[in-house]
Design a protein around this motif. Sequence first.
Motif, short mmCIF file in Angstrom:
data_model
loop_
_atom_site.label_atom_id
_atom_site.label_comp_id
_atom_site.label_asym_id
_atom_site.label_seq_id
_atom_site.Cartn_x
_atom_site.Cartn_y
_atom_site.Cartn_z
N UNK A 241 0.83 -1.21 0.00
CA UNK A 241 0.00 0.00 0.00
C UNK A 241 0.86 1.26 0.00
N UNK A 242 1.96 1.25 0.77
CA UNK A 242 2.86 2.40 0.82
C UNK A 242 3.56 2.59 -0.52
N UNK A 243 3.95 1.48 -1.14
CA UNK A 243 4.60 1.57 -2.45
C UNK A 243 3.63 2.11 -3.51
N UNK A 244 2.37 1.65 -3.47
CA UNK A 244 1.37 2.16 -4.40
C UNK A 244 1.10 3.64 -4.18
N UNK A 245 1.09 4.06 -2.91
CA UNK A 245 0.88 5.47 -2.58
C UNK A 245 2.01 6.33 -3.15
N UNK A 246 3.24 5.82 -3.08
CA UNK A 246 4.39 6.54 -3.64
C UNK A 246 4.27 6.66 -5.15
N UNK A 247 3.85 5.59 -5.80
CA UNK A 247 3.63 5.64 -7.25
C UNK A 247 2.54 6.66 -7.59
N UNK A 248 1.52 6.72 -6.74
CA UNK A 248 0.44 7.67 -6.96
C UNK A 248 0.89 9.11 -6.84
N UNK A 249 1.79 9.39 -5.89
CA UNK A 249 2.32 10.75 -5.73
C UNK A 249 3.11 11.17 -6.97
N UNK A 250 3.97 10.30 -7.45
CA UNK A 250 4.76 10.61 -8.65
C UNK A 250 3.84 10.84 -9.85
N UNK A 251 2.86 9.97 -10.02
CA UNK A 251 1.92 10.11 -11.14
C UNK A 251 1.13 11.41 -11.04
#
Length: 328
Positions: A241-251
């Motif tokens: 979930x934390x990794x997905x959140x990081x990808x979401x911030x970059x996107x």
Amino acid sequence: MDRGRVRTEKVIKKEEKTKEDFDHTRTTLLDWNLFSTFKITMELSLGHPALKAFMCGSLSGTCSTLLFQPLDLVKTRLQTLHSNMQPGSARVGMVTVFLSVVRTEKLIGLWKGVSPSFVRTIPGVGIYFSTYYSLKQHYFLEQGPGAMESVLLGAGARTVAGVCMLPVTVLKTRFESGRYNYVSVAGALRSVCQTEGPRALFSGLTATLLRDAPFSGLYVMFYSQGKNTLPQEISTSPYAALANFSCGILAGVLASLVTQPADVVKTHVQVSPHLYRRTADAVRYIYNEHGFQGFFRGGVPRSLRRTMIAAMAWTVYEQMMARMGLKS
């Protein structure tokens, strides 16, 4: 004589009690049948995956909107500052606007416009995610979408949600601008319809779609591609979930930068629809008054807000869908 009357009264009371018990039993059975019917209907409807996606999306959007509403208000105020500022005037930034709102409207003023935001977000994000899920299941059931397919998927879902919720978006933007003395969402709706006509509720449609559709398309592409680059051990770990959140911030950062000019144009058209007959008029006005940098006014708070909202919404949505046993 008295005994007969007493006996008659007892019989009448017994019959009345029997009738009351019958009526109570009938009412209880009727209520139970209605409850059972309602329960079965809800279970059947909630069993539909698209409706589950709608509920997950609405909940995720509600949480993120409540947290990041102040950033949206600061962004709107920055974009709607009087454009006839004298040359050489001190540059007004995000912190200045933030402190000005707190000083003049108290801390609660930062959440001005949160009511129309909720009215827009709860069904709007739900419509977006349910449309996204339905399109993905229909066209990409066998394999995941590629980069360009992700753009079309995200843009299509956002277009549907954007058109449905545009009237509420117009009211939200006006609430946040500080130029209108609206007391409630219903009052704002009544005022716009009476003074400007229902057509005003769809002002800025072109600019809104030019902003939202590309943003969602680019966001889905960057987000899905970023997740695909993650190692398998991270994707299946407790930190997924934390990794997905990081990808979401970059996107979100990348998509916000690309679509910022359309957001500035949309805000001008919706706040002052009487000044611009067409979207092109607003574009020309902004460029003549502020130059090229005018199209990026309010970019920092918008980027922060859109990035955090999108990242949180997608993370919460995917986690809830996973708990329901559905692939998001």
